[in-house]
Design a protein around this motif. Structure first.
Motif, PDB file in Angstrom:
ATOM      1  N   LEU A  70      41.045  39.045  34.598  1.00  0.00           N
ATOM      2  CA  LEU A  70      39.905  37.982  33.846  1.00  0.00           C
ATOM      3  C   LEU A  70      39.717  38.783  32.667  1.00  0.00           C
TER       4      LEU A  70
ATOM      5  N   PRO B  14      41.391  33.642  32.842  1.00  0.00           N
ATOM      6  CA  PRO B  14      42.464  34.301  33.550  1.00  0.00           C
ATOM      7  C   PRO B  14      43.858  34.451  32.873  1.00  0.00           C
TER       8      PRO B  14
ATOM      9  N   LEU C  51      44.226  34.613  42.706  1.00  0.00           N
ATOM     10  CA  LEU C  51      45.348  34.468  41.878  1.00  0.00           C
ATOM     11  C   LEU C  51      46.492  35.248  42.339  1.00  0.00           C
TER      12      LEU C  51
ATOM     13  N   ASP D 154      35.842  35.059  31.118  1.00  0.00           N
ATOM     14  CA  ASP D 154      35.961  34.019  32.237  1.00  0.00           C
ATOM     15  C   ASP D 154      37.592  33.635  32.121  1.00  0.00           C
TER      16      ASP D 154
END
Lengths: 387, 154
Positions: B130, B135, B122, B133
Motif C-alpha cells: 500500500l 494498493p 491481496l 491507502d
C-alpha cells in the motif's frame, strides 16, 4: 467421513436481481419468525472462522429488549491468506448490506456499522455509493436503518467481535471477557450483533433460494456453500466457491501445481495438512474456518512458513493475557534455537506442550489457535525444523 | 499546530466528543500529516476530556496510527507468507535501493517511509503493498521503480 467430491457452485457471486434490494423487499413481506426459522433451518454457520450457528445468534439478539440495538458487519478480515470478504464487498456489496438489513428487520435493530479494516480503505468510496442506494430503497420499504462505515486502524485481533467493539468505542482492541456476549452487552453496552461479511451475504442467499435448497449443499457438519481464498503455489489463485465436504486430495488435484507438499486450511490460525494426509482429510470437517487456503509446493521450507506465522502472532497478540503474549514469543525463540542447534530436537516437544497450554489458557481465539498450525507443522515436518 | 486543532474540531462536529470519536479523530490527523505528534495527542485528550495516556495507549496499539515522524508517502509492504514466497524480498531490496533507505526508515526529504505490514488481503495478486491507502499488486523490481518515480513527481 462423507466425501462429496469437489463441487463448485455459483451462489454468492450470482447476479443481482434486476431491481435493487428485491431480496430485502420480498423478505420483509413475510413473517419475522418464519424468516428466522428459515435461517435456523438452513444450517448456516458464521463464516468468519468460529462457526457459531447464525440463526441461534440472531434468535438471542431478537429476544433482547432495548431501545437501541446495533448490527455490525465484521469486515476486518485479517487472517493471512484471506481475501474473500474483499471480493464480496467489491463485487456484490448489495448482498452483504441486504443481509445486514434483514438482520435489523428481524431483530428490531436501530443502526448498522460496517467495520472495515484499514487495509481496505480504498473500498470506502464505492461502498458509500452503494449505501446511498440502500438508503433510498430501505426508506421506500419502510425500514429505518442507517448504516455507517467505521474504518479500522490495523489490528488483526479486532476481527474478534469484542475487540472490534472495544476498538469502535475508541479503546485498544483488547478482547473482553465473555459473558456477557455482545448480543447482550455490546457496542456502548447495547445489544449488538456482529456477523462476518460472508455470513451476511449468505443470509441473503438463504432468503433468495430458501433453506431447503441451501441445506441440500454441503455435509451434515457444514451446510451450504463456502468461499475459499486460494493463494500460494497454484495456477488458479483467487476466490472459489464450493459445497463443503471435499477431500483435500480432490482440491489439490484441481488447484495444486502438481508438486504440492502441504496445504494450509483456515489461514495461519488453521491447520497445515501434509501430502500424506490429503487422501483422508475432508475440508469442512473439524478443520475449516475462514476459508483461507494456502498451497505450498516442495520448494518451500516449512521452517520458513512456521517462522513467518509466529512472527505474525507475536506482532498481533494484543498483549493483554500472558499465555498469548509470552507464549507466542517463546515459540518463536524456541524454533530459532532448535534451528541453530542451541536446543536439542526434543525441545520441539516442549514447545508443542507450551502451545497446547496456550490453547487452554489464552483469553481469545488468537492465542488459542496458535497450536493448530504450530503442532501440525512441527509434527509433520520435524526434519525441516532441525539444522 | 492550528491545523490539527481545526481537524479535531471538525471531526467532533461530525461524530461528537465522546470516546467513540477517538479513532476517527486520530485517523483524520493521520490523513493530514501521516503521523500523530505527542502534542496532538494532548490536544485530542483535552478535546475529548480523557487522559493523554489513554490517547497514546490507543494510538500505539494500532499499526495504522503512526506515532513517530513519517514521510508524506507511507509505503507498507506485505510480509505475509504468500507475498514472501512470491518474491517480496527482491521487491523490497529494489525499493530500498531506489529510496536509499532500509525498512523502517524515512527518506531524507521526508517524502517516503518504508514499513512492513501484515497481510493486506491481496494474496492472490502478491507481492503487494500500500502507498498511503492505495494498493499496488503483482510487484516486480521494475514496477516498484516506476511506481516510486511516479510518486516522486506527484
Amino acid at each position: 467421513m462423507s466425501n462429496k467430491g469437489l463441487r463448485k457452485v455459483d451462489i454468492l457471486f450470482s447476479q443481482y436481481s434486476v431491481a435493487p434490494y428485491q431480496i430485502l423487499k420480498q423478505t420483509m413481506k413475510k413473517n419475522k419468525a418464519d424468516v428466522l426459522t428459515e435461517i435456523n433451518e438452513s444450517g448456516l454457520r458464521g463464516r468468519g472462522g468460529a462457526g457459531f450457528p447464525t440463526g441461534m445468534k440472531w434468535q438471542i439478539m431478537a429476544d433482547e429488549k432495548a431501545e437501541e440495538k446495533y448490527i455490525i458487519c465484521n469486515a476486518d478480515e485479517g487472517e493471512p491468506g484471506t481475501f474473500k470478504d474483499r471480493k464480496l464487498l467489491v463485487e456484490v456489496p448489495r448482498k452483504v448490506i441486504s443481509g445486514m438489513a434483514i438482520a435489523a428487520w428481524i431483530t428490531n435493530s436501530t443502526k448498522g456499522y460496517i467495520y472495515l479494516r484499514a487495509e481496505y480503505n480504498y473500498l470506502i468510496p464505492a461502498l458509500k455509493k452503494e449505501l446511498e442506494v440502500f438508503e433510498e430503497y430501505s426508506k421506500q420499504f419502510g425500514l429505518d436503518f442507517p448504516i455507517e462505515i467505521f474504518s479500522g486502524s490495523g489490528a488483526y485481533v479486532c476481527g474478534e467481535e469484542t475487540a472490534l467493539i472495544e476498538s469502535m468505542e475508541g479503546k485498544r482492541g483488547e478482547p473482553r471477557n465473555k459473558p456477557p456476549f455482545p448480543t447482550q452487552e455490546g457496542y456502548l453496552g447495547k445489544p449488538t450483533l456482529v456477523n462476518n461479511v460472508e455470513t451476511l451475504a449468505s443470509v441473503s442467499m438463504v432468503c433468495r433460494y430458501g433453506s431447503e435448497k441451501y441445506k441440500s449443499l454441503g455435509t451434515d457438519a457444514q451446510r451450504g456453500s463456502k468461499l475459499f481464498s486460494l493463494s500460494g503455489d497454484s495456477p488458479k489463485e483467487g476466490v472459489h466457491e464450493f459445497e463443503l465436504g471435499m477431500k483435500v486430495s480432490d482440491f489439490v488435484a484441481e488447484y495444486g501445481d502438481g508438486d504440492t507438499k502441504a496445504i494450509q486450511v483456515g489461514g495461519v490460525a488453521g491447520y497445515c495438512i501434509p501430502r500424506k494426509n490429503f487422501e483422508n482429510t475432508i475440508i469442512g470437517e473439524g478443520n475449516t474456518t475462514g476459508g483461507a487456503t494456502m498451497i505450498f509446493n516442495s520448494t518451500r521450507s516449512m521452517y520458513n512458513v512456521i517462522h513467518n506465522y509466529l512472527e505474525f502472532f507475536v506482532e498481533e497478540s494484543c498483549g493483554q493475557c500472558t499465555p498469548c503474549r509470552v507464549g507466542t514469543q517463546q515459540l518463536l525463540k524456541g524454533i530459532e534455537a532448535v534451528k541453530v542447534g542451541d536446543k536439542p530436537e526434543c525441545y520441539l516437544q516442549d514447545l508443542i506442550k507450551l502451545s497446547k497450554t496456550m490453547k487452554i489458557t489464552s483469553k481469545c481465539g488468537l492465542g488459542q489457535s496458535v497450536t493448530n498450525s504450530f503442532t501440525s507443522i512441527i509434527t509433520n515436518f520435524p526434519e525441516e525444523m532441525i539444522y | 499546530m492550528e491545523e490539527v486543532s481545526k481537524i479535531i474540531k471538525e471531526k467532533i462536529k461530525e461524530v461528537g466528543n465522546q470516546r467513540t470519536a477517538l479513532l476517527p479523530i486520530l485517523q483524520a490527523i493521520m490523513k493530514e500529516q501521516n503521523y500523530v505528534k505527542k502534542e496532538d495527542m494532548v490536544d485530542v485528550a483535552e478535546a475529548l476530556d480523557i487522559s493523554a495516556a489513554d490517547v497514546y495507549g490507543t494510538s500505539s496499539f494500532y499499526s495504522f496510527i503512526e506515532t513517530e515522524e513519517t514521510g508524506k508517502y507511507l509505503i507498507r509492504i506485505c510480509k505475509s507468507i504468500t507475498c514472501e514466497n512470491k518474491g517480496k524480498k527482491q521487491v523490497l531490496k529494489a525499493i530500498e535501493k531506489e529510496l536509499q533507505i532500509d525498512l523502517g526508515e524515512t527518506t531524507y526529504d521526508k517524502k517516503f517511509t518504508l514499513k512492513p505490514t501484515n497481510c493486506l488481503g491481496l494474496c492472490d495478486m502478491g507481492p503487494a503493498m500500500l502507498i498511503n491507502d492505495e494498493p499496488f499488486t503483482e510487484l516486480t523490481t521494475e514496477l516498484v521503480s516506476e511506481i516510486i518515480c511516479e510518486f516522486r513527481n506527484r
